[in-house]
Design an enzyme around this catalytic site. Structure first.
Site, PDB file in Angstrom:
ATOM      1  N   CYS A 171       0.830  -1.208   0.000  1.00 53.81           N
ATOM      2  CA  CYS A 171       0.000   0.000   0.000  1.00 53.81           C
ATOM      3  C   CYS A 171       0.867   1.261   0.000  1.00 53.81           C
ATOM      4  CB  CYS A 171      -0.993  -0.032   1.140  1.00 53.81           C
ATOM      5  SG  CYS A 171      -2.315   1.205   0.903  1.00 53.81           S
ATOM      6  N   LEU A 172       0.979   1.963   1.119  1.00 56.02           N
ATOM      7  CA  LEU A 172       1.810   3.171   1.152  1.00 56.02           C
ATOM      8  C   LEU A 172       3.257   2.822   0.817  1.00 56.02           C
ATOM      9  CD1 LEU A 172       2.125   6.188   1.645  1.00 56.02           C
ATOM     10  CD2 LEU A 172       2.393   5.683   4.091  1.00 56.02           C
ATOM     11  N   GLN A 204       3.693   2.909  -2.837  1.00 55.60           N
ATOM     12  CA  GLN A 204       3.787   4.279  -3.329  1.00 55.60           C
ATOM     13  C   GLN A 204       5.138   4.913  -2.977  1.00 55.60           C
ATOM     14  OE1 GLN A 204       0.302   6.335  -1.829  1.00 55.60           O
ATOM     15  NE2 GLN A 204      -0.990   4.584  -2.359  1.00 55.60           N
ATOM     16  N   ASN A 208      -7.381   0.334   0.195  1.00 58.09           N
ATOM     17  CA  ASN A 208      -7.623   1.548   0.971  1.00 58.09           C
ATOM     18  C   ASN A 208      -6.582   2.597   0.605  1.00 58.09           C
ATOM     19  OD1 ASN A 208      -8.850   3.263   2.783  1.00 58.09           O
ATOM     20  ND2 ASN A 208      -7.618   2.562   4.499  1.00 58.09           N
ATOM     21  N   TYR A 216      -4.098   7.206  -3.952  1.00 56.31           N
ATOM     22  CA  TYR A 216      -3.034   7.494  -4.908  1.00 56.31           C
ATOM     23  C   TYR A 216      -2.545   6.205  -5.549  1.00 56.31           C
ATOM     24  CZ  TYR A 216      -2.908  12.153  -2.941  1.00 56.31           C
ATOM     25  OH  TYR A 216      -3.254  13.416  -2.545  1.00 56.31           O
ATOM     26  N   HIS A 274      -3.914  -4.915  -0.085  1.00 57.43           N
ATOM     27  CA  HIS A 274      -3.520  -5.381   1.243  1.00 57.43           C
ATOM     28  C   HIS A 274      -3.559  -6.912   1.336  1.00 57.43           C
ATOM     29  CE1 HIS A 274      -3.316  -1.537   3.379  1.00 57.43           C
ATOM     30  NE2 HIS A 274      -4.196  -1.148   2.484  1.00 57.43           N
ATOM     31  N   GLU A 306      -2.135  -8.670   3.443  1.00 55.01           N
ATOM     32  CA  GLU A 306      -2.074  -9.067   4.851  1.00 55.01           C
ATOM     33  C   GLU A 306      -3.437  -9.017   5.536  1.00 55.01           C
ATOM     34  OE1 GLU A 306      -1.961  -4.618   5.216  1.00 55.01           O
ATOM     35  OE2 GLU A 306      -1.460  -6.104   3.716  1.00 55.01           O
TER      36      GLU A 306
END
Length: 110
Positions: free
Chosen positions: A6-7, A10, A48, A51, A89, A91
């Site tokens: 996720c983040l 990015q 979730n 971007y 995600h 996980e």
């Protein structure tokens, strides 16, 4: 080896010099179909984020996963480093487990 989720997906894009862009609506919730471009399998994922990484990331990474709702990039494997990442995600424990193999792939890289 590094595995971004996720983040992390990015941030790795940014670290390799490719800025993220804002999605019109973002992707949130569960039951988002993502296709693994290596195996052809469709994974049901949790999402979730607002971007995403740009298509130009293909200059330094192989695109490994695509979101089947909007065709955005969901996963990459960098060409010159033991680094891969996914936008969704894998996980998440409450839902499907089609993406659990990603953790085995990371452990093998370690």
């Amino acid at each position: 080896p590094m595995f971004g989720i996720c983040l992390g997906h990015q941030l790795l894009s940014n670290a390799f010099g490719y800025p993220t862009y804002k999605l019109k609506f973002g992707q949130h919730g569960s039951n988002h179909p993502v296709q693994n471009l290596i195996t052809g399998a469709v994974e049901i994922t949790s999402q979730n984020h607002n971007y995403n990484v740009p298509e130009s990331i293909a200059e330094v990474a192989n695109i490994t996963h695509r979101n089947l709702f909007d065709n955005t990039i969901e996963g990459v494997a960098y060409k010159d480093a033991p680094v891969f990442s996914v936008q969704h995600h894998p996980e998440s424990s409450a839902g499907p487990h089609e993406s659990e193999y990603l953790f085995a792939q990371f452990l093998k890289a370690l």
